[in-house]
Design a protein around this motif. Structure first.
Motif, PDB file in Angstrom:
ATOM      1  N   GLY A 233       0.782  -1.224   0.000  1.00 26.17           N
ATOM      2  CA  GLY A 233       0.000   0.000   0.000  1.00 26.17           C
ATOM      3  C   GLY A 233       0.816   1.277   0.000  1.00 26.17           C
ATOM      4  O   GLY A 233       0.247   2.355  -0.093  1.00 26.17           O
ATOM      5  N   GLN A 234       2.140   1.181   0.083  1.00 22.19           N
ATOM      6  CA  GLN A 234       2.982   2.370   0.128  1.00 22.19           C
ATOM      7  C   GLN A 234       3.914   2.420  -1.077  1.00 22.19           C
ATOM      8  O   GLN A 234       4.204   1.395  -1.705  1.00 22.19           O
ATOM      9  CB  GLN A 234       3.797   2.407   1.424  1.00 22.19           C
ATOM     10  CG  GLN A 234       2.916   2.432   2.665  1.00 22.19           C
ATOM     11  CD  GLN A 234       3.700   2.734   3.928  1.00 22.19           C
ATOM     12  OE1 GLN A 234       4.621   3.544   3.925  1.00 22.19           O
ATOM     13  NE2 GLN A 234       3.312   2.102   5.025  1.00 22.19           N
ATOM     14  N   THR A 235       4.383   3.616  -1.386  1.00 17.94           N
ATOM     15  CA  THR A 235       5.231   3.800  -2.556  1.00 17.94           C
ATOM     16  C   THR A 235       6.637   4.265  -2.205  1.00 17.94           C
ATOM     17  O   THR A 235       7.402   4.630  -3.090  1.00 17.94           O
ATOM     18  CB  THR A 235       4.594   4.824  -3.517  1.00 17.94           C
ATOM     19  OG1 THR A 235       4.438   6.074  -2.825  1.00 17.94           O
ATOM     20  CG2 THR A 235       3.229   4.347  -3.987  1.00 17.94           C
ATOM     21  N   HIS A 236       6.984   4.281  -0.900  1.00 17.80           N
ATOM     22  CA  HIS A 236       8.315   4.689  -0.457  1.00 17.80           C
ATOM     23  C   HIS A 236       8.888   3.648   0.492  1.00 17.80           C
ATOM     24  O   HIS A 236       8.153   3.027   1.267  1.00 17.80           O
ATOM     25  CB  HIS A 236       8.275   6.053   0.247  1.00 17.80           C
ATOM     26  CG  HIS A 236       7.820   7.173  -0.628  1.00 17.80           C
ATOM     27  ND1 HIS A 236       6.484   7.456  -0.829  1.00 17.80           N
ATOM     28  CD2 HIS A 236       8.529   8.069  -1.375  1.00 17.80           C
ATOM     29  CE1 HIS A 236       6.382   8.495  -1.652  1.00 17.80           C
ATOM     30  NE2 HIS A 236       7.597   8.883  -1.996  1.00 17.80           N
ATOM     31  N   LEU A 237      10.203   3.463   0.439  1.00 16.70           N
ATOM     32  CA  LEU A 237      10.868   2.540   1.351  1.00 16.70           C
ATOM     33  C   LEU A 237      10.704   2.992   2.796  1.00 16.70           C
ATOM     34  O   LEU A 237      10.712   4.189   3.093  1.00 16.70           O
ATOM     35  CB  LEU A 237      12.350   2.437   1.014  1.00 16.70           C
ATOM     36  CG  LEU A 237      12.696   1.733  -0.298  1.00 16.70           C
ATOM     37  CD1 LEU A 237      14.151   1.969  -0.656  1.00 16.70           C
ATOM     38  CD2 LEU A 237      12.402   0.235  -0.211  1.00 16.70           C
ATOM     39  N   GLN A 238      10.564   2.027   3.699  1.00 20.37           N
ATOM     40  CA  GLN A 238      10.361   2.286   5.114  1.00 20.37           C
ATOM     41  C   GLN A 238      11.348   1.465   5.941  1.00 20.37           C
ATOM     42  O   GLN A 238      11.867   0.444   5.474  1.00 20.37           O
ATOM     43  CB  GLN A 238       8.931   1.930   5.525  1.00 20.37           C
ATOM     44  CG  GLN A 238       7.862   2.701   4.776  1.00 20.37           C
ATOM     45  CD  GLN A 238       7.889   4.181   5.088  1.00 20.37           C
ATOM     46  OE1 GLN A 238       8.201   4.587   6.210  1.00 20.37           O
ATOM     47  NE2 GLN A 238       7.568   5.008   4.100  1.00 20.37           N
ATOM     48  N   PRO A 239      11.614   1.879   7.212  1.00 25.22           N
ATOM     49  CA  PRO A 239      12.479   1.075   8.078  1.00 25.22           C
ATOM     50  C   PRO A 239      11.878  -0.292   8.362  1.00 25.22           C
ATOM     51  O   PRO A 239      10.662  -0.475   8.314  1.00 25.22           O
ATOM     52  CB  PRO A 239      12.573   1.916   9.361  1.00 25.22           C
ATOM     53  CG  PRO A 239      12.172   3.298   8.959  1.00 25.22           C
ATOM     54  CD  PRO A 239      11.179   3.129   7.857  1.00 25.22           C
ATOM     55  N   LEU A 240      12.715  -1.247   8.670  1.00 28.08           N
ATOM     56  CA  LEU A 240      12.265  -2.567   9.093  1.00 28.08           C
ATOM     57  C   LEU A 240      11.669  -2.486  10.491  1.00 28.08           C
ATOM     58  O   LEU A 240      12.047  -1.639  11.298  1.00 28.08           O
ATOM     59  CB  LEU A 240      13.434  -3.547   9.086  1.00 28.08           C
ATOM     60  CG  LEU A 240      14.107  -3.815   7.734  1.00 28.08           C
ATOM     61  CD1 LEU A 240      15.395  -4.593   7.946  1.00 28.08           C
ATOM     62  CD2 LEU A 240      13.173  -4.554   6.798  1.00 28.08           C
ATOM     63  N   ASN A 241      10.739  -3.384  10.781  1.00 31.66           N
ATOM     64  CA  ASN A 241      10.169  -3.456  12.127  1.00 31.66           C
ATOM     65  C   ASN A 241       9.695  -4.861  12.395  1.00 31.66           C
ATOM     66  O   ASN A 241       9.557  -5.684  11.483  1.00 31.66           O
ATOM     67  CB  ASN A 241       9.017  -2.454  12.299  1.00 31.66           C
ATOM     68  CG  ASN A 241       7.873  -2.746  11.351  1.00 31.66           C
ATOM     69  OD1 ASN A 241       7.087  -3.654  11.569  1.00 31.66           O
ATOM     70  ND2 ASN A 241       7.787  -1.988  10.275  1.00 31.66           N
ATOM     71  N   THR A 242       9.444  -5.167  13.668  1.00 27.29           N
ATOM     72  CA  THR A 242       8.897  -6.476  14.027  1.00 27.29           C
ATOM     73  C   THR A 242       7.383  -6.441  13.863  1.00 27.29           C
ATOM     74  O   THR A 242       6.738  -5.429  14.115  1.00 27.29           O
ATOM     75  CB  THR A 242       9.271  -6.856  15.465  1.00 27.29           C
ATOM     76  OG1 THR A 242       8.730  -5.874  16.365  1.00 27.29           O
ATOM     77  CG2 THR A 242      10.781  -6.897  15.639  1.00 27.29           C
ATOM     78  N   ALA A 243       6.801  -7.534  13.437  1.00 26.86           N
ATOM     79  CA  ALA A 243       5.396  -7.553  13.046  1.00 26.86           C
ATOM     80  C   ALA A 243       4.462  -7.301  14.207  1.00 26.86           C
ATOM     81  O   ALA A 243       3.523  -6.514  14.108  1.00 26.86           O
ATOM     82  CB  ALA A 243       5.059  -8.897  12.392  1.00 26.86           C
ATOM     83  N   TYR A 244       4.675  -7.954  15.341  1.00 30.91           N
ATOM     84  CA  TYR A 244       3.781  -7.799  16.490  1.00 30.91           C
ATOM     85  C   TYR A 244       4.307  -6.767  17.483  1.00 30.91           C
ATOM     86  O   TYR A 244       3.554  -5.947  17.988  1.00 30.91           O
ATOM     87  CB  TYR A 244       3.573  -9.149  17.182  1.00 30.91           C
ATOM     88  CG  TYR A 244       2.552  -9.999  16.478  1.00 30.91           C
ATOM     89  CD1 TYR A 244       1.221 -10.031  16.897  1.00 30.91           C
ATOM     90  CD2 TYR A 244       2.899 -10.775  15.374  1.00 30.91           C
ATOM     91  CE1 TYR A 244       0.271 -10.796  16.241  1.00 30.91           C
ATOM     92  CE2 TYR A 244       1.964 -11.544  14.709  1.00 30.91           C
ATOM     93  CZ  TYR A 244       0.650 -11.554  15.144  1.00 30.91           C
ATOM     94  OH  TYR A 244      -0.286 -12.307  14.484  1.00 30.91           O
TER      95      TYR A 244
END
Length: 487
Positions: A233-244
């Motif tokens: 749903g996004q068009t820009h790179l984002q930082p990694l994160n944990t799912a929960y």
């Protein structure tokens, strides 16, 4: 283990088409009131963000992640050149979703997605070079505020009213020697930690480096390191994160491999690190005996071990998760019974935007709460044996019990704490039981100009007690895929 893994040595675009056919938080370092509000929102949307893994992802080790050629045969030696081995594929996807969640607004979304993917060959010589690129586009027919990443999401979290969006979802440069390939760029990878969570009109991708080798017959070795993600749903790179846990971190790295001892016996062993969050290890084994004309039995074991690492940004973690499954196939029918257990005081967690949960009972929800046990009964029928080739129906029932997050919830009793919304539900620590039932009929066109196109209907109901982490919900989803090979 899960069902219907596609063969990932197909081009990424075609692999995603086949997969879809069969088929949330800030850093914990400085809790704030803003973290609490965000945590509550993510908790409300957990079914949207983490659901449907089992009905999208495939068998954890049922097929190798890349093509394993005989040890004496070199793919690079047979290269036809940068252009001669190149391919251009287009995947068109019609995606319609209706979600009813207890205590939340009903969500509707309808999106048309397209993935135009160019995959070059490799230059000739001992070391071949190449490049790939994929243009992702989507057009919204329905959906707005509340639809989340079913539709467009801007950098500030808004942007849901945008009618269309286009971006380069895939791009990489690559080199190959014999049957060993090195890539850098935005990629789709298949492993027990970063399996693409492809339950939207367009899939997520990850930015980083991968290395894969199948120079030894039956053995596929892989390694990778990633620093960003391109979310759904996004068009820009984002930082990694944990799912929960929702904890941001700078780098995720892994290594491991799959070994096919025989057509009936397979092993997998992997290790990974989410920098300053956890080290996670994965192992799997499957073995089959008998013939499907009578009964073919298959036993499967999946196991994850997770331990906090470095600065422990998500707190102390000491969790084990495993599932065991036994399936019996008789001609067109396969019945599976699976048991799953989470050992430890924390949720079993994985990398956000991935579907890195190859446990058997990760279906609509993950059954991954602290101490939780679950049991699943699943039936699959291939109606090709009854004169309807390409038509399959999978049905399942899962019961989960014994969840108890009270030990860890005590650390996040303050609503402003980073993981309050994960370990607390309706004013109490997460606990209780839940169950779900679901069915997925799928039809794949077997011939003609539309060969390989698919229609997939997903019907799922989940019911939970008031203090379980995932809310009760109903999901109705229709996905149509049309893959085309342009050249």
């Amino acid at each position: 283990m899960k069902i219907y893994r596609v063969t990932p040595y197909l081009t990424p675009l075609v692999a995603l088409a086949a997969m879809a056919a069969l088929n949330p938080r800030a850093s914990a370092a400085e809790p704030t009131a803003g973290h609490a509000a965000a945590a509550q929102t993510r908790a409300a949307n957990r079914a949207e963000e983490h659901g449907e893994h089992g009905v999208i992802d495939g068998e954890a080790i049922d097929q190798p992640h890349t093509e394993t050629l005989p040890a004496t045969e070199s793919a690079q030696a047979g290269s036809k050149g940068l252009i001669g081995d190149s391919h251009l594929n287009l995947l068109l996807r019609s995606y319609t979703d209706h979600l009813e969640t207890t205590g939340s607004n009903t969500r509707n979304a309808s999106v048309l997605g397209s993935q135009l993917n160019f995959e070059s060959g490799f230059t000739t010589g001992a070391i071949g070079l190449g490049a790939d690129a994929g243009l992702f586009s989507a057009f919204k027919l329905n959906g707005g505020n509340g639809a989340g990443n079913m539709v467009h999401v801007g950098p500030d979290g808004g942007g849901s009213n945008q009618p269309a969006w286009t971006y380069f979802g895939l791009y990489d440069v690559k080199a190959r020697a014999s049957n060993t390939v090195l890539k850098y760029g935005a990629q789709i990878v298949h492993n027990p930690f970063l399996e693409p969570h492809d339950n939207r009109a367009l899939p997520p991708t990850f930015l980083g480096t991968t290395l894969s080798s199948s120079d030894i017959a039956g053995l596929n070795l892989v390694a990778g390191s990633f620093t960003k993600t391109q979310p759904r749903g996004q068009t820009h790179l984002q930082p990694l994160n944990t799912a929960y846990g929702g904890t941001q971190f700078k780098r995720f790295s892994y290594l491991g491999g799959d070994y096919t001892y025989s057509p009936d016996t397979k092993f997998a062993l992997y290790a990974s690190r989410a920098e300053n969050v956890w080290d996670q290890y994965y192992s799997a084994f499957s073995h089959s005996i008998g013939d499907a004309s009578a009964i073919r039995w298959t036993g499967q074991l999946n196991y994850y071990a997770t331990r906090n690492q470095g600065s422990s940004l998500q707190g102390a973690i000491n969790a084990n998760a495993y599932s065991v499954a036994l399936s019996a196939q008789h001609k067109a029918h396969t019945v599976m019974l699976a048991y799953q257990k989470i050992q430890g005081k924390q949720f079993f967690d994985y990398v956000g935007e991935g579907a890195g949960d190859f446990l058997s009972n990760s279906m609509n929800v993950d059954y991954n709460a602290p101490g939780e046990q679950s049991l699943q009964l699943r039936h699959t029928i291939d109606l090709g044996s009854y004169g309807l080739p390409g038509f399959k129906i999978m049905s399942w029932l899962v019961q989960g019990w014994g969840a108890d997050g009270s030990a860890t919830a005590a650390n996040y009793a303050d609503p402003a704490s980073s993981q309050h919304g994960l370990y607390w539900k309706n004013g109490a620590p997460v606990r209780g039981k839940h169950w779900e039932i679901g069915m997925i009929p799928t039809y794949v066109i077997q011939g003609g100009k539309l060969k390989g196109s698919s229609i997939n209907l997903t019907l799922m109901h989940h019911h939970a007690t008031s203090h379980y982490s995932d809310p009760s919900n109903n999901i109705y989803r229709l996905v149509m895929n049309m893959p085309m090979n342009i050249f």
